[in-house]
Design a protein around this motif. Structure first.
Motif, PDB file in Angstrom:
ATOM      1  N   CYS A  97       2.258  69.947  70.872  1.00  0.00           N
ATOM      2  CA  CYS A  97       3.543  70.315  71.637  1.00  0.00           C
ATOM      3  C   CYS A  97       3.488  69.123  72.509  1.00  0.00           C
ATOM      4  CB  CYS A  97       3.744  71.857  72.153  1.00  0.00           C
ATOM      5  SG  CYS A  97       2.383  71.909  73.594  1.00  0.00           S
ATOM      6  N   LYS A  98       4.874  68.929  73.037  1.00  0.00           N
ATOM      7  CA  LYS A  98       5.114  67.885  74.286  1.00  0.00           C
ATOM      8  C   LYS A  98       4.326  68.210  75.516  1.00  0.00           C
ATOM      9  CE  LYS A  98       8.891  65.388  76.292  1.00  0.00           C
ATOM     10  NZ  LYS A  98      10.348  65.158  76.296  1.00  0.00           N
ATOM     11  N   LEU A  99       4.387  69.478  76.067  1.00  0.00           N
ATOM     12  CA  LEU A  99       3.514  69.914  77.128  1.00  0.00           C
ATOM     13  C   LEU A  99       2.397  69.468  77.079  1.00  0.00           C
ATOM     14  CD1 LEU A  99       5.441  73.399  77.995  1.00  0.00           C
ATOM     15  CD2 LEU A  99       5.636  71.276  78.827  1.00  0.00           C
ATOM     16  N   CYS A 100       1.406  69.873  76.083  1.00  0.00           N
ATOM     17  CA  CYS A 100       0.079  69.353  76.005  1.00  0.00           C
ATOM     18  C   CYS A 100      -0.020  67.720  75.786  1.00  0.00           C
ATOM     19  CB  CYS A 100      -0.447  69.978  74.884  1.00  0.00           C
ATOM     20  SG  CYS A 100      -0.502  71.821  74.798  1.00  0.00           S
ATOM     21  N   TYR A 101       0.978  67.261  75.130  1.00  0.00           N
ATOM     22  CA  TYR A 101       0.942  65.763  75.296  1.00  0.00           C
ATOM     23  C   TYR A 101       0.810  65.241  76.417  1.00  0.00           C
ATOM     24  CZ  TYR A 101       2.857  61.204  74.180  1.00  0.00           C
ATOM     25  OH  TYR A 101       2.916  59.773  74.425  1.00  0.00           O
ATOM     26  N   GLU A 102       1.752  65.685  77.418  1.00  0.00           N
ATOM     27  CA  GLU A 102       2.025  65.045  78.662  1.00  0.00           C
ATOM     28  C   GLU A 102       0.734  65.188  79.643  1.00  0.00           C
ATOM     29  OE1 GLU A 102       4.559  63.527  79.712  1.00  0.00           O
ATOM     30  OE2 GLU A 102       5.904  63.910  77.977  1.00  0.00           O
ATOM     31  N   LYS A 103      -0.133  66.061  79.172  1.00  0.00           N
ATOM     32  CA  LYS A 103      -1.383  66.368  79.757  1.00  0.00           C
ATOM     33  C   LYS A 103      -2.228  65.475  79.434  1.00  0.00           C
ATOM     34  CE  LYS A 103      -0.517  71.405  80.577  1.00  0.00           C
ATOM     35  NZ  LYS A 103      -0.827  72.648  80.653  1.00  0.00           N
ATOM     36  N   PHE A 104      -2.385  64.634  78.291  1.00  0.00           N
ATOM     37  CA  PHE A 104      -3.459  63.910  77.767  1.00  0.00           C
ATOM     38  C   PHE A 104      -3.516  62.749  78.793  1.00  0.00           C
ATOM     39  CE2 PHE A 104      -2.692  65.415  73.229  1.00  0.00           C
ATOM     40  CZ  PHE A 104      -3.403  66.543  73.441  1.00  0.00           C
ATOM     41  N   PRO A 105      -4.686  61.971  78.784  1.00  0.00           N
ATOM     42  CA  PRO A 105      -4.647  60.540  79.653  1.00  0.00           C
ATOM     43  C   PRO A 105      -3.936  59.703  78.792  1.00  0.00           C
ATOM     44  CG  PRO A 105      -6.981  61.741  78.968  1.00  0.00           C
ATOM     45  CD  PRO A 105      -6.060  62.297  78.381  1.00  0.00           C
ATOM     46  N   GLY A 106      -3.501  58.582  79.449  1.00  0.00           N
ATOM     47  CA  GLY A 106      -2.848  57.514  79.058  1.00  0.00           C
ATOM     48  C   GLY A 106      -3.152  56.772  77.798  1.00  0.00           C
ATOM     49  N   GLU A 107      -4.850  56.512  77.615  1.00  0.00           N
ATOM     50  CA  GLU A 107      -5.118  55.770  76.482  1.00  0.00           C
ATOM     51  C   GLU A 107      -5.227  56.878  75.237  1.00  0.00           C
ATOM     52  OE1 GLU A 107      -6.548  52.905  76.090  1.00  0.00           O
ATOM     53  OE2 GLU A 107      -5.659  52.366  78.261  1.00  0.00           O
ATOM     54  N   LEU A 108      -5.195  58.089  75.453  1.00  0.00           N
ATOM     55  CA  LEU A 108      -5.080  58.888  74.548  1.00  0.00           C
ATOM     56  C   LEU A 108      -3.767  58.955  73.915  1.00  0.00           C
ATOM     57  CD1 LEU A 108      -6.474  60.993  72.511  1.00  0.00           C
ATOM     58  CD2 LEU A 108      -6.115  62.754  74.281  1.00  0.00           C
ATOM     59  N   LYS A 109      -2.796  58.918  74.722  1.00  0.00           N
ATOM     60  CA  LYS A 109      -1.388  59.094  74.279  1.00  0.00           C
ATOM     61  C   LYS A 109      -1.069  57.743  73.312  1.00  0.00           C
ATOM     62  CE  LYS A 109       0.399  61.551  78.407  1.00  0.00           C
ATOM     63  NZ  LYS A 109       1.536  61.114  79.681  1.00  0.00           N
ATOM     64  N   LYS A 110      -1.718  56.768  73.726  1.00  0.00           N
ATOM     65  CA  LYS A 110      -1.270  55.351  72.899  1.00  0.00           C
ATOM     66  C   LYS A 110      -1.734  55.742  71.419  1.00  0.00           C
ATOM     67  CE  LYS A 110      -1.627  52.267  76.787  1.00  0.00           C
ATOM     68  NZ  LYS A 110      -2.271  50.949  77.150  1.00  0.00           N
ATOM     69  N   ARG A 111      -2.778  56.536  71.317  1.00  0.00           N
ATOM     70  CA  ARG A 111      -3.097  56.819  69.756  1.00  0.00           C
ATOM     71  C   ARG A 111      -2.315  57.777  69.051  1.00  0.00           C
ATOM     72  NH1 ARG A 111      -8.892  59.159  70.820  1.00  0.00           N
ATOM     73  NH2 ARG A 111      -8.739  59.866  68.720  1.00  0.00           N
ATOM     74  N   LEU A 112      -1.604  58.488  69.762  1.00  0.00           N
ATOM     75  CA  LEU A 112      -0.951  59.640  69.139  1.00  0.00           C
ATOM     76  C   LEU A 112       0.283  58.914  68.751  1.00  0.00           C
ATOM     77  CD1 LEU A 112      -1.077  62.583  71.758  1.00  0.00           C
ATOM     78  CD2 LEU A 112      -2.661  61.949  69.589  1.00  0.00           C
ATOM     79  N   LYS A 113       0.991  59.498  67.419  1.00  0.00           N
ATOM     80  CA  LYS A 113       2.063  59.081  67.068  1.00  0.00           C
ATOM     81  C   LYS A 113       3.295  59.569  67.620  1.00  0.00           C
ATOM     82  CE  LYS A 113       0.442  58.354  62.181  1.00  0.00           C
ATOM     83  NZ  LYS A 113       0.441  58.580  60.873  1.00  0.00           N
ATOM     84  N   LYS A 114       4.470  59.019  67.450  1.00  0.00           N
ATOM     85  CA  LYS A 114       5.687  59.488  68.052  1.00  0.00           C
ATOM     86  C   LYS A 114       6.250  60.836  67.832  1.00  0.00           C
ATOM     87  CE  LYS A 114       8.806  57.813  64.699  1.00  0.00           C
ATOM     88  NZ  LYS A 114       9.929  56.830  64.435  1.00  0.00           N
ATOM     89  N   ALA A 115       7.058  61.380  68.636  1.00  0.00           N
ATOM     90  CA  ALA A 115       7.258  62.705  68.553  1.00  0.00           C
ATOM     91  C   ALA A 115       8.033  62.920  67.282  1.00  0.00           C
ATOM     92  CB  ALA A 115       8.347  63.083  69.576  1.00  0.00           C
ATOM     93  N   TYR A 116       7.905  64.213  66.655  1.00  0.00           N
ATOM     94  CA  TYR A 116       8.664  64.681  65.389  1.00  0.00           C
ATOM     95  C   TYR A 116       9.599  65.764  65.762  1.00  0.00           C
ATOM     96  CZ  TYR A 116       5.065  62.303  62.511  1.00  0.00           C
ATOM     97  OH  TYR A 116       4.155  61.436  61.892  1.00  0.00           O
ATOM     98  N   ASP A 117      10.917  65.637  64.989  1.00  0.00           N
ATOM     99  CA  ASP A 117      11.601  66.441  65.169  1.00  0.00           C
ATOM    100  C   ASP A 117      11.506  67.622  64.015  1.00  0.00           C
ATOM    101  OD1 ASP A 117      13.279  65.804  67.334  1.00  0.00           O
ATOM    102  OD2 ASP A 117      14.272  64.301  66.321  1.00  0.00           O
ATOM    103  N   PHE A 118      11.357  68.759  64.191  1.00  0.00           N
ATOM    104  CA  PHE A 118      10.828  69.673  63.181  1.00  0.00           C
ATOM    105  C   PHE A 118      11.832  70.582  62.604  1.00  0.00           C
ATOM    106  CE2 PHE A 118       9.053  73.651  61.785  1.00  0.00           C
ATOM    107  CZ  PHE A 118       8.379  73.370  60.636  1.00  0.00           C
ATOM    108  N   GLN A 119      12.182  70.702  61.189  1.00  0.00           N
ATOM    109  CA  GLN A 119      13.081  71.302  60.786  1.00  0.00           C
ATOM    110  C   GLN A 119      12.584  72.094  59.788  1.00  0.00           C
ATOM    111  OE1 GLN A 119      16.321  71.441  61.682  1.00  0.00           O
ATOM    112  NE2 GLN A 119      15.931  69.823  63.353  1.00  0.00           N
ATOM    113  N   PRO A 120      13.052  73.466  59.598  1.00  0.00           N
ATOM    114  CA  PRO A 120      12.533  74.156  58.501  1.00  0.00           C
ATOM    115  C   PRO A 120      13.164  74.074  57.117  1.00  0.00           C
ATOM    116  CG  PRO A 120      14.267  75.390  59.838  1.00  0.00           C
ATOM    117  CD  PRO A 120      14.189  74.028  60.489  1.00  0.00           C
ATOM    118  N   LYS A 121      12.528  74.341  56.243  1.00  0.00           N
ATOM    119  CA  LYS A 121      12.795  73.957  54.877  1.00  0.00           C
ATOM    120  C   LYS A 121      13.037  75.425  54.169  1.00  0.00           C
ATOM    121  CE  LYS A 121      11.660  71.880  50.586  1.00  0.00           C
ATOM    122  NZ  LYS A 121      10.661  71.002  49.942  1.00  0.00           N
TER     123      LYS A 121
END
Length: 321
Positions: A296-320
């Protein structure tokens, strides 16, 4: 000179002396002894070889062969095989124990085997069969009759008497050619190609023995439970959804309602949660990917800067649906 002399010591006999008569010769009782141990014969029983008489014990030691199985002396008929001597009852197949003295045998390694057992040993792992009638290996097609394998040409159709081939069918312990069988109107199992005489399953445009109608993936019989058809094959519910439907990445169960799809996976609505804080995420939640798991975005914000660079961009999630 008297003609009544002992055959051993060549002495005369006393008038009242007991005489032993054997094969036209006469002996003093004390002279009628084993040629090896010089003891009188127990119970008067002796064995003769090349004109000399022996007690049973010494005769066995000197002349009687020893059985390769029971290791006792052989008196009477001797079977010579495998560089050994055998009692007739001791020379048997090392697998099925059938006597071999009068039927012949095959040397298999260091074992004497009957022809049937030898052929069975030869076909192990080859996928071939041994004919239950002639005991030879079936090189081509075979038929099953009363649970055993046979060359088809050993039988004739019970109805028209034609010689049978591999298409023969067994009904009520009798064999029929395919033509006569088809006239009887009995359905054939789509799996084993044998007649179905009891319960029948009709599916996929064919008839099946109950135990032969199975899932194409796990091969477990349906036994009356629901099956799913796809491209001419039948599947149980679990494997149908695994192959063609949606299985929850968390609980590994079939998703019956709304399906959440993300990161090339499917999720139950209640099981799509942050992999760090385990907080449930909804269709409006933005999330990031870390090691192919949602964050989630809240947990992402707590990550160190170097780790954030490794993560892919945010997804918008839609049910199917």
């Amino acid at each position: 000179m008297s003609l009544r002399v002992c055959a051993r010591c060549h002495e005369d006999f006393d008038k009242e002396e007991e005489i032993v008569n054997s094969n036209g010769q006469i002996w003093h009782k004390k002279c009628f002894v084993c040629a090896q141990c010089f003891q009188q014969f127990p119970d008067g029983i002796f064995f003769e070889f090349e004109g000399r008489k022996y007690c049973e014990h010494d005769f066995n030691i000197l002349f009687a062969p020893c059985c390769g199985s029971c290791e006792n002396f052989i008196i009477g008929r001797v079977i010579k095989a495998m560089n050994l001597n055998w009692h007739p009852n001791c020379f048997v197949c090392q697998i099925c124990s059938v006597p071999l003295a009068d039927t012949g045998f095959v040397k298999n390694g260091k074992r004497p085997l009957c022809r049937e057992c030898n052929n069975k040993e030869k076909v192990l792992g080859t996928g071939k069969f041994v004919c239950h009638k002639c005991h030879s290996i079936i090189e081509e097609k075979h038929i099953k009759f009363r649970g055993e394998s046979y060359h088809p040409y050993h039988f004739n159709c019970h109805s028209c008497s034609i010689e049978l081939n591999e298409e023969a069918r067994e009904i009520n312990n009798e064999l029929y050619c395919l033509r006569c069988h088809d006239k009887m109107g009995i359905p054939i199992c789509g799996a084993c190609r044998r007649p179905i005489e009891e319960r029948i399953v009709n599916a996929l445009g064919k008839s099946w023995h109950v135990e032969h109608f199975v899932c194409a993936k796990c091969e477990k019989p349906f036994l009356g439970t629901r099956h799913y058809e796809k491209k001419g094959l039948a599947y149980c519910e679990t494997h149908y959804h695994q192959l063609f439907g949606n299985i929850c990445f968390v609980c590994n169960c079939v998703i019956a309602g709304d399906v959440f799809t993300a990161l090339s996976k499917a999720w139950c609505v209640d099981h799509f949660t942050c992999s760090v804080c385990d907080k449930k995420m909804s269709q409006k939640t933005k999330f990031f990917e870390m090691d192919l798991k949602p964050v989630c975005k809240l947990c992402y914000e707590k990550f160190p800067g170097e780790l954030k660079k490794r993560l892919k961009k945010a997804y918008d999630f839609q049910p199917k649906k």
